[in-house]
Design an enzyme around this catalytic site. Structure first.
Site, mmCIF file in Angstrom:
data_model
loop_
_atom_site.group_PDB
_atom_site.id
_atom_site.type_symbol
_atom_site.label_atom_id
_atom_site.label_comp_id
_atom_site.label_asym_id
_atom_site.label_seq_id
_atom_site.Cartn_x
_atom_site.Cartn_y
_atom_site.Cartn_z
ATOM 1 N N CYS A 92 0.761 -1.158 0.095
ATOM 2 C CA CYS A 92 -0.125 0.049 0.009
ATOM 3 C C CYS A 92 0.707 1.217 -0.085
ATOM 4 C CB CYS A 92 -0.845 0.076 1.269
ATOM 5 S SG CYS A 92 -2.534 0.899 0.968
ATOM 6 N N HIS A 191 -3.269 -5.644 2.621
ATOM 7 C CA HIS A 191 -3.050 -5.918 4.072
ATOM 8 C C HIS A 191 -3.503 -6.908 4.595
ATOM 9 C CE1 HIS A 191 -2.095 -1.769 4.776
ATOM 10 N NE2 HIS A 191 -2.961 -1.317 3.735
HETATM 11 N N1 GLN Z 1 -1.984 6.807 2.011
HETATM 12 C C1 GLN Z 1 -2.260 5.885 1.077
HETATM 13 C C2 GLN Z 1 -3.854 5.750 0.717
HETATM 14 O O1 GLN Z 1 -4.673 6.057 1.263
HETATM 15 C C3 GLN Z 1 -1.924 4.532 1.699
HETATM 16 C C4 GLN Z 1 -2.684 3.800 2.764
HETATM 17 C C5 GLN Z 1 -2.300 2.363 2.977
HETATM 18 O O2 GLN Z 1 -1.269 2.169 3.111
HETATM 19 N N2 GLN Z 1 -3.432 1.649 3.635
HETATM 20 O O3 GLN Z 1 -3.862 5.558 -0.587
#
Ligand code: GLN
Length: 243
Positions: A92, A191
Site C-alpha cells: 500500500c 493488508h
Molecule cells: N495513504 C495511502 C492511501 O490512502 C496509503 C494507505 C495505506 O497504506 N493503507 O492511498
C-alpha cells in the site's frame, strides 16, 4: 543466515503489516533456516547488499509525507539492489512510494522513488474491503486474499501487475489489476496481513531470498491446514471459490 529488514517500522506498519515479517521469520525458523530482523528508522543507514528480504508496509498520507525525504537518501542504492535481485514486499503506502509519485486528495504531491514505472492519485472514494486476486507463482496460479483500504488509485506504466482482481478494487477499481511485480519486487495493496494469510506467497519469497544466496533448494513442507482452511473460507464467503 537470512537478514530481514523492516524499513520505517513505526511509520510503515498499518493494519498489522508487521505480521508479514513475523510470517516470513516463523516459516524460516520452523524449517531451521536461521534468520534475523533489522529495523531501519528515519536517519539510519542500511547496506542493502546485506539484506535478503526488505519489507515496506502501508502508511497513511501523513506518514508517507514524513518519510519520503529520508527514503530518497536510499534511492540509488535501493534501485541497484532491486536490479541485482533483492527480494522486496511493499504494501500500500510503501508500494506507492516505490513509484513516481502519490498525489493525495489535499496537499502537495508526495514524490516517490521513481524506481517502478507507476503513479498514484487519490480518488474521492476510499477503496475498502476484502480482496481476492489471482497471481502466478512459479507458473502456478494462486489465489491470494487480503484486505484493502486506500484512497490512492495506482496506474501501471511499463510494469506487470502482481495479479488480476477477482474480488475487490485492487490498484484503482477500474482496470482489474492488483499490485505490481518487477524482478523480485512484489507490491500489493493487500493488508491482512498478506503473508500470514497466504503461505504460498510467503514460501515463494523465502525461496527467492535463498536462491539469491545460492541456496536454490525446495523448502520442507509445513502444516498449512489452518491457513488453507482460512483461505478457503474467505474465497467461499466472497463468492470466488475455486471450481
Ligand atoms: N495513504 C495511502 C492511501 O490512502 C496509503 C494507505 C495505506 O497504506 N493503507 O492511498
Amino acid at each position: 543466515m537470512l537478514t530481514v529488514c523492516h524499513l520505517y517500522p513505526t511509520l510503515l506498519n498499518l493494519y498489522g503489516d508487521r505480521g508479514n515479517i513475523i510470517a516470513f521469520v516463523r516459516r524460516c525458523r520452523w524449517r531451521g533456516i536461521p534468520v534475523r530482523v533489522r529495523e531501519v528508522n528515519l536517519g539510519e543507514t542500511v547496506e542493502f547488499k546485506g539484506i535478503d528480504f526488505l519489507f515496506l508496509g502501508g502508511g497513511s498520507d501523513r506518514e508517507q509525507g514524513i518519510l519520503t525525504g529520508d527514503l530518497r537518501r536510499h534511492a540509488s542504492a535501493l534501485a541497484a539492489a532491486i536490479e541485482e535481485g533483492l527480494v522486496i514486499l511493499a504494501i500500500c503506502g510503501g508500494y506507492q512510494l516505490l513509484g513516481l509519485y502519490y498525489q493525495p486528495l489535499v496537499g502537495p504531491e508526495i514524490p516517490g522513488l521513481g524506481i517502478l514505472d507507476l503513479y498514484t492519485r487519490a480518488g474521492t472514494k476510499r477503496l475498502i474491503g476484502n480482496v481476492v486476486i489471482e497471481t502466478k507463482l512459479d507458473g502456478e496460479k494462486v489465489r491470494v486474499c487480503g484486505f484493502e483500504n486506500h484512497s490512492g488509485q495506482t496506474f501501471l506504466g511499463n510494469i506487470k501487475p502482481l495479479g488480476r482482481v477477482l474480488k475487490g478494487y485492487g490498484n484503482n477499481g477500474r482496470d482489474g489489476f492488483e499490485g505490481a511485480r518487477y524482478k523480485n519486487v512484489f507490491c500489493s495493496y493487500l493488508h491482512g496481513p498478506l503473508l500470514p494469510k497466504n503461505p504460498a506467497l510467503t514460501d515463494h519469497l523465502i525461496r527467492l531470498a535463498l536462491a539469491r544466496r545460492g541456496m536454490d533448494c525446495p523448502l520442507s513442507p509445513l502444516d498449512d491446514s489452518i491457513e488453507h482452511l482460512a483461505n478457503k473460507v474467505m474465497l467461499n464467503r466472497l463468492g470466488v471459490a475455486k471450481g
